[in-house]
Design a protein around this motif. Structure first.
Motif, short mmCIF file in Angstrom:
data_model
loop_
_atom_site.label_atom_id
_atom_site.label_comp_id
_atom_site.label_asym_id
_atom_site.label_seq_id
_atom_site.Cartn_x
_atom_site.Cartn_y
_atom_site.Cartn_z
N TYR A 137 -0.56 6.64 -1.95
CA TYR A 137 -1.63 6.19 -1.07
C TYR A 137 -1.05 5.66 0.25
O TYR A 137 0.15 5.42 0.37
N GLY A 167 -0.83 -2.27 -1.98
CA GLY A 167 -1.97 -1.72 -2.72
C GLY A 167 -2.82 -2.79 -3.37
O GLY A 167 -4.05 -2.69 -3.41
N ALA A 219 -0.03 3.05 2.63
CA ALA A 219 0.32 1.63 2.47
C ALA A 219 0.26 0.89 3.79
O ALA A 219 0.56 -0.29 3.83
N VAL A 258 0.87 -1.77 -9.43
CA VAL A 258 0.80 -1.50 -8.00
C VAL A 258 1.59 -2.56 -7.24
O VAL A 258 1.74 -3.70 -7.70
N GLN A 297 -5.02 -4.30 -0.76
CA GLN A 297 -6.12 -3.40 -0.43
C GLN A 297 -7.24 -3.48 -1.48
O GLN A 297 -8.42 -3.54 -1.14
N LEU A 341 -5.99 2.27 -1.09
CA LEU A 341 -6.53 2.09 -2.43
C LEU A 341 -7.87 1.37 -2.36
O LEU A 341 -8.03 0.38 -1.66
#
Length: 361
Positions: free
Chosen positions: A359, A241, A361, A237, A244, A201
């Motif tokens: 996404y 995430g 992880a 999230v 990130q 992300l």
């Protein structure tokens, strides 16, 4: 002069109402829940009997051109498409047992002693339920013999079949983000397996998800509005995430340079919500990965960018406490019972208020 004393039934009602508000707040979702038609999480509190199914209406926006000047409007009216989401409610209950040495004189005293533990359980139960519904796979309901839409049904992501996930992808291709792009194939498992370990992300992911929400072909995903008229999307999230995004250079710079630098408010210090491109990023630690399903078995995380009509919650009976004596009244059990349900909102197989993001992880 006699002192005022609140009737026992009214006292229990006040206690139960306050309990409900507090546990919903502690779930982390309260700021996004209301009975408004444009709420992110639509709430229905039409109290009915046990076992009821609650229907949350959804009215599609008008798309026609209308008429201008002296053109005749009669006969050129536009059909107002309307759908509904079925929310099945059921009892949710839990209880604790108190010894006589810990109890006092009344039911409310017992209930207040058990309050903290029961409230934590209720909040966690609602939170986990809403996370499951965010990740759920929509099964299109179709139409009946008269052409009237039949309500969609839903399956948890973990139990949905490969075919059901693919059908869900086909109906939601414009609102499912696989890594850094829309699905590259029309098969869910194949698209997910193409997500590389580098597809984490970023600020671009947030902006891309917002752009997808703003350009959906049908059942437009609209942002929710604050009382001041500001429009926002909200991205829920998990911890990976959020980490990130917090470390993304542009988001980090925005928090450092464009927000107050007080320790109490800046998310660089507090770990609070991030804000980027009209999107509030909210960390829900309990949003877990969906599995090692990416390229080379890369772990895949899940996030949801939500606008209006993303989820629905129905309370068919508000929480109420019950007490029961055991062992010659030496032990008193205190329980909470309510009738509640939730669902992802959708129409014709399409989720109406959410961009689903898978996404690395």
């Amino acid at each position: 002069m006699a002192d005022f004393k609140l009737a026992n039934a009214n006292a229990k009602e006040v206690w139960s109402t306050k309990y409900a508000k507090e546990y919903v707040a502690e779930s982390g979702f309260l700021p996004f829940m209301s009975s408004a038609d444009n709420a992110i999480i639509r709430v229905n509190t039409d109290l009915k009997s046990a076992g009821d199914v609650v229907h949350i209406p959804y009215i599609a926006s008008l798309k026609g051109a209308g008429v201008s000047g002296g053109a005749t409007l009669e006969g050129n009216e536009e059909a107002l498409l309307n759908y509904s989401t079925e929310v099945k409610v059921r009892h949710r209950r839990n209880a604790v047992m108190l010894g006589e040495h810990e109890t006092f004189k009344s039911e409310l005293d017992y209930a207040n002693m058990a309050r903290a533990g029961l409230k934590d359980w209720s909040a966690e139960d609602l939170r986990d339920e809403l996370i499951e519904k965010m990740q759920s796979v929509v099964i299109e309901g179709g139409v009946d013999s008269d052409g009237t839409p039949i309500e969609d049904t839903y399956k948890p992501f973990d139990t949905a079949t490969a075919g059901e996930r693919t059908a869900y992808l086909l109906k939601n291709n414009d609102r499912i983000l696989m890594g850094t792009a829309k699905a590259t194939t029309q098969v869910f498992s194949t698209s997910l397996a193409a997500v590389p370990s580098s597809a984490i992300l970023t600020a671009d992911t947030v902006s891309m998800a917002k752009e997808m929400a703003e350009t959906t072909a049908s059942f437009r995903i609209t942002p929710y509005r604050t009382k001041e008229g500001q429009k926002w999307y909200v991205m829920f999230v998990g911890v990976e995430g959020f980490r990130q995004l917090r470390k993304d250079p542009r988001i980090e710079a925005a928090n450092r340079d464009a927000r107050p630098r007080e320790v109490e408010t800046n998310p660089l210090f507090t770990g609070g919500d991030l804000v980027w491109d009209g999107v509030i990023v909210k960390k829900i630690p309990e949003i877990t990965q969906v599995g090692n399903l990416g390229a080379s078995s890369a772990p895949i995380g899940f996030a949801a960018l939500c606008g209006a009509n993303a989820l629905a919650v129905a309370f068919s009976r508000k929480p109420s406490f019950r007490t029961e004596s055991k062992d010659y009244e030496h032990r008193v059990g205190v329980g909470i019972t309510e009738i509640r349900g939730s669902a992802k909102m959708s129409a014709a197989g399409t989720q109406t208020g959410q961009i689903s993001i898978y996404y690395a992880a």
